[in-house]
Design a protein around this motif. Sequence first.
Motif, mmCIF file in Angstrom:
data_model
loop_
_atom_site.group_PDB
_atom_site.id
_atom_site.type_symbol
_atom_site.label_atom_id
_atom_site.label_comp_id
_atom_site.label_asym_id
_atom_site.label_seq_id
_atom_site.Cartn_x
_atom_site.Cartn_y
_atom_site.Cartn_z
ATOM 1 N N ALA A 1 6.547 25.664 -71.324
ATOM 2 C CA ALA A 1 6.899 26.872 -70.571
ATOM 3 C C ALA A 1 6.135 28.080 -71.108
ATOM 4 O O ALA A 1 5.671 28.931 -70.343
ATOM 5 C CB ALA A 1 8.402 27.127 -70.626
ATOM 6 N N GLY A 2 5.973 28.154 -72.416
ATOM 7 C CA GLY A 2 5.225 29.260 -73.021
ATOM 8 C C GLY A 2 3.762 29.246 -72.616
ATOM 9 O O GLY A 2 3.176 30.298 -72.341
ATOM 10 N N GLU A 3 3.170 28.067 -72.579
ATOM 11 C CA GLU A 3 1.776 27.955 -72.145
ATOM 12 C C GLU A 3 1.641 28.334 -70.670
ATOM 13 O O GLU A 3 0.681 28.990 -70.267
ATOM 14 C CB GLU A 3 1.248 26.537 -72.391
ATOM 15 N N ALA A 4 2.617 27.923 -69.862
ATOM 16 C CA ALA A 4 2.595 28.296 -68.441
ATOM 17 C C ALA A 4 2.726 29.803 -68.292
ATOM 18 O O ALA A 4 2.049 30.420 -67.460
ATOM 19 C CB ALA A 4 3.721 27.576 -67.689
ATOM 20 N N ARG A 5 3.579 30.432 -69.101
ATOM 21 C CA ARG A 5 3.756 31.883 -69.059
ATOM 22 C C ARG A 5 2.450 32.595 -69.429
ATOM 23 O O ARG A 5 2.070 33.569 -68.800
ATOM 24 C CB ARG A 5 4.901 32.300 -69.993
ATOM 25 N N LYS A 6 1.750 32.093 -70.447
ATOM 26 C CA LYS A 6 0.464 32.694 -70.830
ATOM 27 C C LYS A 6 -0.534 32.616 -69.677
ATOM 28 O O LYS A 6 -1.245 33.578 -69.394
ATOM 29 C CB LYS A 6 -0.112 31.996 -72.060
ATOM 30 N N ILE B 1 4.270 32.692 -58.899
ATOM 31 C CA ILE B 1 5.040 31.589 -59.478
ATOM 32 C C ILE B 1 4.106 30.550 -60.073
ATOM 33 O O ILE B 1 3.176 30.080 -59.419
ATOM 34 C CB ILE B 1 5.939 30.931 -58.420
ATOM 35 N N THR B 2 4.374 30.204 -61.318
ATOM 36 C CA THR B 2 3.695 29.104 -61.983
ATOM 37 C C THR B 2 4.721 28.011 -62.231
ATOM 38 O O THR B 2 5.758 28.257 -62.853
ATOM 39 C CB THR B 2 3.076 29.556 -63.320
ATOM 40 N N ALA B 3 4.422 26.835 -61.719
ATOM 41 C CA ALA B 3 5.289 25.671 -61.959
ATOM 42 C C ALA B 3 4.688 24.860 -63.098
ATOM 43 O O ALA B 3 3.474 24.817 -63.272
ATOM 44 C CB ALA B 3 5.381 24.824 -60.697
ATOM 45 N N TRP B 4 5.548 24.231 -63.865
ATOM 46 C CA TRP B 4 5.055 23.383 -64.947
ATOM 47 C C TRP B 4 5.928 22.151 -65.057
ATOM 48 O O TRP B 4 7.090 22.151 -64.677
ATOM 49 C CB TRP B 4 5.033 24.128 -66.282
ATOM 50 N N GLU B 5 5.311 21.091 -65.534
ATOM 51 C CA GLU B 5 6.045 19.884 -65.864
ATOM 52 C C GLU B 5 5.254 19.147 -66.925
ATOM 53 O O GLU B 5 4.044 19.348 -67.055
ATOM 54 C CB GLU B 5 6.278 19.014 -64.631
ATOM 55 N N VAL B 6 5.923 18.321 -67.687
ATOM 56 C CA VAL B 6 5.241 17.550 -68.716
ATOM 57 C C VAL B 6 4.400 16.506 -68.002
ATOM 58 O O VAL B 6 4.925 15.729 -67.202
ATOM 59 C CB VAL B 6 6.254 16.884 -69.670
ATOM 60 N N VAL C 1 4.074 43.149 -58.777
ATOM 61 C CA VAL C 1 3.972 41.707 -58.966
ATOM 62 C C VAL C 1 4.998 41.296 -60.012
ATOM 63 O O VAL C 1 4.990 41.802 -61.134
ATOM 64 C CB VAL C 1 2.566 41.279 -59.439
ATOM 65 N N ALA C 2 5.882 40.386 -59.633
ATOM 66 C CA ALA C 2 6.851 39.814 -60.565
ATOM 67 C C ALA C 2 6.447 38.375 -60.816
ATOM 68 O O ALA C 2 6.216 37.618 -59.875
ATOM 69 C CB ALA C 2 8.260 39.878 -59.981
ATOM 70 N N GLY C 3 6.339 37.998 -62.068
ATOM 71 C CA GLY C 3 5.957 36.629 -62.412
ATOM 72 C C GLY C 3 7.181 35.783 -62.705
ATOM 73 O O GLY C 3 8.171 36.266 -63.244
ATOM 74 N N ALA C 4 7.091 34.501 -62.348
ATOM 75 C CA ALA C 4 8.163 33.551 -62.641
ATOM 76 C C ALA C 4 7.555 32.221 -63.049
ATOM 77 O O ALA C 4 6.603 31.746 -62.429
ATOM 78 C CB ALA C 4 9.061 33.356 -61.427
ATOM 79 N N VAL C 5 8.083 31.631 -64.107
ATOM 80 C CA VAL C 5 7.676 30.314 -64.566
ATOM 81 C C VAL C 5 8.841 29.379 -64.282
ATOM 82 O O VAL C 5 9.967 29.623 -64.713
ATOM 83 C CB VAL C 5 7.340 30.334 -66.073
ATOM 84 N N VAL C 6 8.559 28.310 -63.530
ATOM 85 C CA VAL C 6 9.620 27.406 -63.086
ATOM 86 C C VAL C 6 9.245 25.977 -63.449
ATOM 87 O O VAL C 6 8.127 25.533 -63.161
ATOM 88 C CB VAL C 6 9.835 27.520 -61.557
ATOM 89 N N ARG C 7 10.172 25.249 -64.032
ATOM 90 C CA ARG C 7 9.920 23.836 -64.348
ATOM 91 C C ARG C 7 10.071 23.010 -63.080
ATOM 92 O O ARG C 7 11.076 23.100 -62.375
ATOM 93 C CB ARG C 7 10.876 23.340 -65.414
ATOM 94 N N GLY C 8 9.073 22.202 -62.819
ATOM 95 C CA GLY C 8 9.116 21.310 -61.672
ATOM 96 C C GLY C 8 7.729 21.091 -61.122
ATOM 97 O O GLY C 8 6.761 21.713 -61.568
ATOM 98 N N HIS C 9 7.623 20.201 -60.175
ATOM 99 C CA HIS C 9 6.339 19.941 -59.530
ATOM 100 C C HIS C 9 5.979 21.140 -58.663
ATOM 101 O O HIS C 9 6.825 21.676 -57.946
ATOM 102 C CB HIS C 9 6.415 18.664 -58.696
ATOM 103 N N ALA C 10 4.727 21.553 -58.713
ATOM 104 C CA ALA C 10 4.290 22.772 -58.034
ATOM 105 C C ALA C 10 4.656 22.775 -56.553
ATOM 106 O O ALA C 10 5.153 23.781 -56.041
ATOM 107 C CB ALA C 10 2.790 22.963 -58.215
ATOM 108 N N ALA C 11 4.420 21.683 -55.857
ATOM 109 C CA ALA C 11 4.707 21.649 -54.418
ATOM 110 C C ALA C 11 6.192 21.875 -54.164
ATOM 111 O O ALA C 11 6.569 22.668 -53.292
ATOM 112 C CB ALA C 11 4.253 20.324 -53.809
#
Length: 145
Positions: free
Chosen positions: A61-66, A40-45, A84-94
Amino acid sequence: MPEALTRTIVAGVDGSQGSVEALRWAVREARLSGATVRAITAWEVPATFGYIPSGQGVDWAGEARKALDNAIERATDRDESAPVAGAVVRGHAADVLIEASRTADLLVVGSRGHGSAVGLLLGSVSQHCVQHAECPVVVVRPRPE
């Protein structure tokens, strides 16, 4: 005979070398235990000094996916890896990883990730996960050089 339950290992990934090592550890553990891995990769602005950049033209989100796809490629061996299944989720990582821990059997994080300017996974995230996750947590420390 009861149905076998599939174990799930969640790995927090921000693209840093520490998170790639954590994902590599999770994949090895999954291979040994028959589990599957959710990377899981979390991202936020990112906000700097209280200001949120316009972000026009930035596909966060695209940059996080890369970054996630690159980390999965670096951490896995195509011939011997566990699924391994990847997921990109918006929000604070913690917050994202604590939420994911609710349905996981194990949470794996690196001990240090990128700084807040990159904004995906901070060193304090691993500490927060250890304190608040709803499953066991493994913190993978960097190898000594």
